[in-house]
Each structure stands twice: as structure tokens, then as C-alpha cells.
Design a protein around this motif. Structure first.
Motif, short mmCIF file in Angstrom:
data_model
loop_
_atom_site.label_atom_id
_atom_site.label_comp_id
_atom_site.label_asym_id
_atom_site.label_seq_id
_atom_site.Cartn_x
_atom_site.Cartn_y
_atom_site.Cartn_z
N LEU A 13 0.83 -1.11 0.18
CA LEU A 13 0.08 -0.12 0.09
C LEU A 13 0.87 1.18 0.03
CD1 LEU A 13 -2.86 1.05 0.01
CD2 LEU A 13 -2.93 1.16 2.58
N ILE A 14 1.68 1.27 0.78
CA ILE A 14 2.66 2.57 0.82
C ILE A 14 3.45 2.45 -0.52
CG2 ILE A 14 4.88 3.24 1.85
CD1 ILE A 14 3.89 2.08 4.50
N LEU A 15 3.98 1.35 -1.08
CA LEU A 15 4.59 1.48 -2.35
C LEU A 15 3.74 2.02 -3.43
CD1 LEU A 15 7.37 0.88 -4.07
CD2 LEU A 15 6.34 -1.24 -4.38
N PHE A 16 2.63 1.58 -3.51
CA PHE A 16 1.45 1.85 -4.57
C PHE A 16 1.09 3.42 -4.39
CE2 PHE A 16 -2.63 2.78 -5.74
CZ PHE A 16 -2.90 2.37 -6.92
N THR A 17 1.13 3.85 -2.99
CA THR A 17 0.96 5.52 -2.90
C THR A 17 1.97 6.21 -3.37
OG1 THR A 17 -0.61 4.64 -1.15
CG2 THR A 17 0.18 7.10 -1.06
N THR A 18 3.16 5.87 -2.75
CA THR A 18 4.36 6.36 -3.35
C THR A 18 4.47 6.50 -5.04
OG1 THR A 18 5.43 5.89 -1.28
CG2 THR A 18 6.62 6.68 -3.17
N VAL A 19 4.35 5.47 -5.37
CA VAL A 19 4.42 5.42 -6.98
C VAL A 19 3.42 6.51 -7.59
CG1 VAL A 19 4.44 3.98 -8.92
CG2 VAL A 19 5.77 3.00 -6.94
N SER A 20 2.11 6.26 -7.20
CA SER A 20 1.18 7.02 -7.84
C SER A 20 1.51 8.59 -7.42
CB SER A 20 -0.25 6.62 -7.03
OG SER A 20 -0.46 5.34 -7.11
N VAL A 21 1.89 9.11 -6.43
CA VAL A 21 1.94 10.48 -6.20
C VAL A 21 3.34 10.67 -6.85
CG1 VAL A 21 3.00 12.06 -4.47
CG2 VAL A 21 1.21 10.56 -3.85
N PHE A 22 4.32 9.83 -7.14
CA PHE A 22 5.47 10.18 -7.89
C PHE A 22 5.02 10.29 -9.16
CE2 PHE A 22 9.70 9.06 -9.55
CZ PHE A 22 10.44 9.85 -8.90
N LEU A 23 4.29 9.53 -9.74
CA LEU A 23 3.84 9.64 -11.22
C LEU A 23 3.02 10.98 -11.62
CD1 LEU A 23 2.90 5.78 -12.06
CD2 LEU A 23 4.79 7.09 -13.11
N ILE A 24 2.15 11.35 -10.66
CA ILE A 24 1.51 12.44 -10.69
C ILE A 24 2.49 13.75 -10.75
CG2 ILE A 24 -0.18 14.18 -9.49
CD1 ILE A 24 -1.52 11.53 -8.86
N ILE A 25 3.44 13.71 -10.04
CA ILE A 25 4.74 14.53 -9.94
C ILE A 25 5.19 14.87 -11.27
CG2 ILE A 25 6.62 15.46 -8.81
CD1 ILE A 25 5.38 14.61 -6.37
N ILE A 26 5.56 13.58 -11.72
CA ILE A 26 6.34 13.61 -13.03
C ILE A 26 5.52 14.10 -14.26
CG2 ILE A 26 7.17 11.83 -14.81
CD1 ILE A 26 7.91 10.14 -12.70
N VAL A 27 4.14 13.61 -14.26
CA VAL A 27 3.43 14.02 -15.28
C VAL A 27 3.27 15.79 -15.35
CG1 VAL A 27 0.83 14.28 -16.30
CG2 VAL A 27 2.06 12.09 -15.75
N ILE A 28 2.91 16.27 -14.18
CA ILE A 28 2.95 17.78 -14.10
C ILE A 28 4.25 18.32 -14.18
CG2 ILE A 28 2.48 19.70 -12.26
CD1 ILE A 28 0.45 17.78 -10.77
N SER A 29 5.37 17.88 -13.89
CA SER A 29 6.59 18.41 -14.23
C SER A 29 6.76 18.40 -15.77
CB SER A 29 7.59 17.79 -13.31
OG SER A 29 7.40 17.97 -11.97
N PHE A 30 6.40 17.24 -16.09
CA PHE A 30 6.76 17.08 -17.68
C PHE A 30 5.88 18.23 -18.58
CE2 PHE A 30 6.19 15.08 -21.74
CZ PHE A 30 7.50 15.04 -22.30
N TYR A 31 4.71 18.28 -17.98
CA TYR A 31 3.78 19.27 -18.86
C TYR A 31 4.34 20.75 -18.78
CZ TYR A 31 -0.15 22.20 -19.70
OH TYR A 31 -0.82 23.56 -20.04
N ASN A 32 4.50 21.07 -17.38
CA ASN A 32 5.10 22.32 -17.17
C ASN A 32 6.59 22.72 -17.98
OD1 ASN A 32 3.14 23.13 -15.49
ND2 ASN A 32 4.29 22.71 -13.51
#
Length: 183
Positions: A13-32
Motif C-alpha cells: 500500500l505504501i509503495l503503491f501510494t508513493t509510486v502514484s504520487v510520484f507519477l502525478i508529480i512527473i506528469v505535472i513536471s513534464f507538462y510544465n
């Protein structure tokens, strides 16, 4: 009675949450980053045009000198085209002016003839790829005597974004593998 989570379930659960948040950050950063990269290229094209405007305005009545200047500025990534008020091309860094059609029907030409600096993304004449175009008015005194169009293929910008995306993905994968190792 409440069911207690097992240690491995908590870790997943911790790993899934961490990876999800990390992917969201990556997508937002890439867009910016991609938006910032487009803005930077627009600014570079405008600055190049402003640096050349006075030189081109002095030569505007000597098309052969304009063409020579454009040829000397030839670049694999960027292109420069000089157009008179009537739409006739008198200089181009990739083609001979006589090979190019009248440019008066291009939206960026109209904007520049009205004194505006505008950017457009479209397929170029005779090219199979999209480019980012910046049109700048060429002034001689208070009069607009022509238009300078600076352009760069979108593929040049996309190549930089793809390189960044690949780097981010490899780094992210490495972080996930390390996180898995410690969980």
C-alpha cells in the motif's frame, strides 16, 4: 473484529501510494517543462529576429544581399525567411526565394504587417513536418517594409522533451526499484 493488515500488505500500500504520487508529480513536471520549453524557443526566435531587424531593414531594397545574409545564417534547426509587404519572398535560409510562393495568405504575415509579433504552429510550405513560426515586422523608420519569419521544427523541441522524459522515466524506475528493495 477488525482485520489487521499484514506487514507486506502495508508495504504494498505504501509503495503503491508513493509510486502514484510520484507519477502525478512527473506528469505535472513534464507538462510544465514542455510549456516552458516552447516559451523559451519563442523567445529565442523573437530575440534572433530583433537582433537582425536593423540589418535586414538596411538591405531591404537589395534582395540579393538579403538572400546572401539568409544563406549565411543557415542553421540545421532554425530557418529565417524575409518577405516584402506584398508577400514576395526575398530571402530564405533553406530555399531560393523564387522557389517559394507568395506568403501574403499566411496569418503570421498579416499580424506582422499590423505591427504585431505572433507565433503559430503549422506545416511549412513544402515540408512534411510542423514548425513553430514567429513573424516580426521589419521597420524602416516608422514604416513596416516587410516581415521576417523565424521558425524551428517542432521535432527539435520534441526531441529535447523526449530526452527529458526518458531521463525522468529511467530515474523513476530506479527509485521504484530501490524503494522495493528497502520495503
Amino acid at each position: 473484529m477488525k482485520k489487521k493488515l499484514k506487514l507486506w500488505e502495508v508495504n504494498v500500500l505504501i509503495l503503491f501510494t508513493t509510486v502514484s504520487v510520484f507519477l502525478i508529480i512527473i506528469v505535472i513536471s513534464f507538462y510544465n517543462f514542455s510549456q516552458s520549453l516552447y516559451r523559451n524557443y519563442k523567445e529565442i526566435l523573437v530575440q534572433n529576429g530583433l537582433l537582425l531587424e536593423s540589418q535586414i531593414s538596411e538591405l531591404i531594397e537589395a534582395p540579393e544581399k538579403i538572400q546572401k545574409l539568409c544563406e549565411n545564417l543557415k542553421d540545421d534547426k532554425m530557418q529565417i525567411t524575409v518577405v516584402l509587404r506584398n508577400g514576395k519572398v526575398i530571402g530564405d535560409s533553406r530555399k531560393k526565394p523564387e522557389e517559394l510562393a507568395n506568403q501574403l495568405d499566411q496569418a503570421e504575415i498579416h499580424s506582422a504587417l499590423n505591427g504585431q509579433i505572433k507565433s503559430y504552429v503549422r506545416h511549412g510550405e513544402g515540408f512534411q513536418y510542423k514548425s513553430l513560426y514567429i513573424a516580426l515586422p521589419i521597420h524602416k523608420g516608422n514604416e513596416i517594409v516587410g516581415v521576417m519569419i523565424n521558425s524551428v521544427p517542432i521535432s527539435v523541441i520534441d526531441a529535447q522533451m523526449n530526452h527529458l522524459f526518458l531521463s525522468i522515466m529511467v530515474g523513476s524506475l530506479l527509485i521504484v526499484v530501490i524503494a522495493f528493495y528497502f520495503i
